[in-house]
Write an enzyme that holds these catalytic residues in place. Structure first.
Site, PDB file in Angstrom:
ATOM      1  N   HIS A  25       0.829  -1.208   0.000  1.00  0.00           N
ATOM      2  CA  HIS A  25       0.000   0.000   0.000  1.00  0.00           C
ATOM      3  C   HIS A  25       0.860   1.254   0.000  1.00  0.00           C
ATOM      4  O   HIS A  25       1.842   1.344   0.725  1.00  0.00           O
ATOM      5  CB  HIS A  25      -0.856   0.052   1.266  1.00  0.00           C
ATOM      6  CG  HIS A  25      -2.055  -0.835   1.270  1.00  0.00           C
ATOM      7  ND1 HIS A  25      -1.969  -2.205   1.399  1.00  0.00           N
ATOM      8  CD2 HIS A  25      -3.374  -0.539   1.190  1.00  0.00           C
ATOM      9  CE1 HIS A  25      -3.199  -2.722   1.408  1.00  0.00           C
ATOM     10  NE2 HIS A  25      -4.068  -1.731   1.270  1.00  0.00           N
ATOM     11  N   ASN A  48       7.937  -3.747   3.454  1.00  0.00           N
ATOM     12  CA  ASN A  48       6.509  -3.501   3.665  1.00  0.00           C
ATOM     13  C   ASN A  48       6.063  -3.883   5.072  1.00  0.00           C
ATOM     14  O   ASN A  48       5.302  -3.158   5.714  1.00  0.00           O
ATOM     15  CB  ASN A  48       5.709  -4.297   2.628  1.00  0.00           C
ATOM     16  CG  ASN A  48       4.216  -4.121   2.770  1.00  0.00           C
ATOM     17  OD1 ASN A  48       3.722  -3.014   2.912  1.00  0.00           O
ATOM     18  ND2 ASN A  48       3.482  -5.221   2.749  1.00  0.00           N
TER      19      ASN A  48
END
Length: 273
Positions: free
Chosen positions: A118, A149
């Site tokens: 994201h 991440n």
């Protein structure tokens, strides 16, 4: 008809790039709150991008590399304390036509190497089911090293939410940094960034900026990744949209963050035992 219009737009952009004419991305009126100082201005030839205005964030989608080059959203204390559980609902962006967007299949076979990382994080949108679902559009993702991440990039996201309580409301922007050669994944050739940048503007107009390489990075102190506005702009290839008067040369300070106090507030708000 939508696909024809989209393709025609790409042809126009290619023609403009060929002759060196300037073309600047714009933030749609409906998303001005998410990007109050407008869009970045590329210092060289701007890539062909599509502005995607979703309810709680705006993205400039790179129509060649099929990831966002720029994402911006506002983050309030209320939003940082959202209580909806995470629901992994990854999906191609319905506002982009097939053939000009990343698909779920592009990320298959890369588990443990690249995550669907994201840019605007799901946990910033746990206050509304629709905006949370929109955060899972692949136009808000890029192939991010799994242990970036899930480790240090996640740490930066967590600290940013804590800052929203003490320094907010915030405007948060982030995006990729591209290397001289770009690795791709999947049939659609989704670009893999060399690094990522993130900028946080607090309620008083002060800024904190970070760059992290797209590689496994231990979760811990953010100080080694703090940079200046100028460093982000040089690496990203554009001028950042920021409040007037921001010092573009000073390396940013990592603001204090009381993570324990934030977690206690989150537990109380969401009635987590």
């Amino acid at each position: 008809m939508m696909k024809q219009v989209y393709l025609a737009g790409l042809v126009v952009l290619a023609w403009l790039s060929m002759f060196g004419e300037p073309w600047a991305a714009e933030i749609p009126d409906a998303c001005q709150t998410q990007a109050p100082w407008g869009a970045p201005q590329w210092t060289g030839t701007e890539p062909p991008v599509t502005a995607l205005c979703h309810r709680a964030y705006v993205a400039l989608h790179d129509d060649v590399k099929l990831v966002p080059d720029f994402v911006s959203w506002s983050l309030t204390a209320e939003h940082a304390l959202g209580c909806l559980p995470r629901k992994d609902s990854f999906a191609p962006d319905p506002d982009l036509p097939p053939g000009h967007r990343a698909e779920l299949a592009d990320y298959k076979g890369h588990a443990g190497v690249y995550d669907r990382g994201h840019m605007a994080p799901n946990s910033d949108f746990e206050w509304d089911a629709q905006v949370q679902r929109e955060s899972f559009y692949l136009s808000n993702m890029s192939p991010q090293a799994s242990h970036l991440n899930q480790w240090e990039w996640e740490r930066l996201e967590e600290v940013t939410r804590a800052w929203a309580l003490t320094r907010g409301p915030l405007v948060v922007m982030d995006g990729p940094i591209w290397g001289a050669t770009v690795e791709t994944i999947g049939t659609d050739q989704v670009g893999v960034p060399a690094a990522y940048w993130k900028v946080i503007v607090d309620g008083s107009g002060q800024v904190a900026l970070f760059i992290m390489q797209n590689e496994a990075t231990a979760k811990g102190d953010l100080t080694p990744y703090a940079v200046s506005v100028a460093q982000v702009e040089t690496a990203a290839g554009f001028t950042l949209p920021l409040p007037a008067g921001v010092d573009r040369t000073a390396v940013s300070v990592v603001w204090p963050a009381d993570m324990e106090a934030f977690q206690e507030r989150k537990r109380a708000t969401c009635q987590i035992r």
